[in-house]
Design an enzyme around this catalytic site. Structure first.
Site, short mmCIF file in Angstrom:
data_model
loop_
_atom_site.label_atom_id
_atom_site.label_comp_id
_atom_site.label_asym_id
_atom_site.label_seq_id
_atom_site.Cartn_x
_atom_site.Cartn_y
_atom_site.Cartn_z
CG HIS A 4 93.20 20.54 -64.28
ND1 HIS A 4 94.21 21.36 -64.76
CD2 HIS A 4 93.48 20.34 -62.97
CE1 HIS A 4 95.04 21.65 -63.78
NE2 HIS A 4 94.63 21.03 -62.67
CG ASP A 15 98.26 21.78 -61.09
OD1 ASP A 15 98.27 22.94 -60.67
OD2 ASP A 15 97.22 21.15 -61.38
CD GLU A 72 91.67 23.06 -61.56
OE1 GLU A 72 91.47 22.94 -60.34
OE2 GLU A 72 92.71 23.58 -62.02
CD GLU A 73 95.59 25.32 -62.57
OE1 GLU A 73 96.36 24.35 -62.48
OE2 GLU A 73 95.24 26.02 -61.58
CG ASP A 113 94.16 19.03 -59.89
OD1 ASP A 113 93.45 20.03 -59.74
OD2 ASP A 113 95.33 19.06 -60.30
CG HIS A 162 99.67 27.07 -60.05
ND1 HIS A 162 99.04 27.24 -58.84
CD2 HIS A 162 98.95 26.14 -60.70
CE1 HIS A 162 97.98 26.46 -58.78
NE2 HIS A 162 97.89 25.77 -59.89
#
Ligand SMILES: [Zn+2]
Length: 406
Positions: A212, A232, A266-267, A294, A371
């Site tokens: 992603h 990520d 995606e998130e 991922d 994140h």
């Protein structure tokens, strides 16, 4: 009277935005519990809890109706507690949400076609893997994480799509039978990027390698304070970029069509990959294998590669283990589970396509910086040696499945 009208008008106004900006989610039990704690008024509009007994090992999932404006916060809550991507799928409308529930309760019959999973392309695969390197992957990770963020609805998120399209087009241009295109999605600016290597006698059969493109920062400052997403999932996109480079430079001519896809959004509920997987299913496209990368560059555990066993295909996972044994014998393999809607492979799995996801570590030992603005190349140890393992596995997967027969 007037007062009554005013009060009535106020209620309508309050209702109007709620009605106009609704979104539907399917969420795991764990995610639903997290959301209920934060929003006690939230109640499921459907679930598979009752049917769960029907499908062995199937965890119950819940259908939720929420304000679209609250999705980023919901994603924050879920990610903060689950400490990995996903945990929910977002759906454009109620009927898509109910379709996802029904599919979860009674998975659809996979399309018949299965590759023979035989390994026989050593003459091609061995030199190809040897020609792959850490440096180009490291460079791509740093280029992608140089964007302030790659959030699905931000200007930088959209810019990242164009940058990747141009980067892949420059690589693929050496191949001679390839295309690179943007795949636009409804409701947000970030496009997915799809590179296609044309097949020959089995061109109707498709192999999908995915990662992603988007990133997210769930801390209080949100994306404005930066979402480099180096691990990520710039690491997954960078690994695919190296696979594309080696396929283009060797001018590999597969029998089956190979697609490399960098998914948008995606998130925030696997939105990009759901659109694409559903479109493939609706056109009855014969996808014979899907591999998702991922988070591939943080070695948090003793073993090198962890194959996820839930929402993936057992026969294809066995094939991946065989590829590692054959082409990457010094690497060690572990098994783990990731939960509902963990990443984009889940979108393909939900459509009945065989999917797998090799992961960087055991889930409990994955990158603690994801994140946040701390998910940088430096916090992955200023190396891409770990991601190179996943790039080589993805290349072996494509070159073996691409060349082998039905
Ligand atoms: Zn991710």
């Amino acid at each position: 009277m007037a007062k009554h009208i005013l009060i009535a008008a106020g209620l309508v106004l309050a209702a109007a935005p709620v009605l106009a900006q609704q979104s539907w989610l399917t969420a795991s039990e764990a995610s639903y519990r997290i959301l209920r704690r934060a929003m006690p008024e939230l109640s499921a509009r459907g679930s598979t809890a009752a049917a769960a007994g029907g499908v062995a090992g199937a965890e119950p999932i819940y259908l939720l109706q929420v304000r679209t404006s609250s999705i980023a916060r919901l994603s924050q809550l879920i990610h903060a507690e689950l400490k990995h991507c996903g945990g929910f799928m977002q759906h454009p409308d109620e009927s898509s949400g109910r379709r996802a529930l029904a599919r979860h309760a009674a998975p659809i019959v996979p399309l018949a076609l299965r590759p023979n999973y035989e390994i026989g392309n050593q003459a091609l695969v061995v030199p190809a893997l040897a020609s792959m390197g850490e440096k180009p992957i490291a460079q791509a990770i740093q280029d992608l994480s140089a964007f302030p963020d790659r959030f699905y609805s931000s200007a930088d998120g959209a810019r990242a799509s164009s940058w990747l399209r141009d980067t892949w087009a420059a690589l693929a241009g050496k191949h001679g039978n390839s295309t690179v295109e943007l795949y636009a999605h409804a409701g947000y600016g970030q496009a997915s990027v799809i590179a296609t290597i044309g097949g020959s006698d089995l061109a109707a059969e498709v192999i999908v390698l995915g990662a992603h493109l988007d990133s997210i920062n769930i801390s209080l400052g949100g994306n404005k304070s930066g979402a480099p997403g180096a691990d990520d999932d710039a690491s997954g996109v960078a690994a695919l970029t190296e696979v594309l480079r080696v396929i283009a430079e060797t001018r590999y001519a597969p029998r089956r069509t190979i697609k490399l896809i960098a998914y948008a959004a995606e998130e925030v509920g696997l939105r990009g990959s759901q659109d694409i997987a559903r479109a493939f299913r609706q056109t009855e496209t014969q996808v014979v294998g899907v591999l998702q990368l991922d988070m591939a560059n943080f070695k948090g555990s003793p073993k090198d590669i962890y194959l996820l066993s839930d929402y993936t295909d057992a026969a294809q996972n066995t094939f991946l283990a065989k590829l590692i044994e054959t082409y990457l014998p010094s690497l060690t393999v572990g098994i783990d589970r990731c939960g509902y809607a963990c990443s984009d492979h889940a979108s393909w799995h939900a459509e009945g396509y065989p999917a797998s996801m090799p992961f960087e570590s055991a889930l409990s030992q994955d990158n603690p910086h994801i994140h946040s603005k701390r998910d940088t190349y430096a916090n992955s140890g200023n190396q891409a040696a770990h991601a190179l393992k996943f790039a080589r596995l993805a290349a072996a997967f494509a070159l073996e499945l691409g060349g082998s027969g039905p």
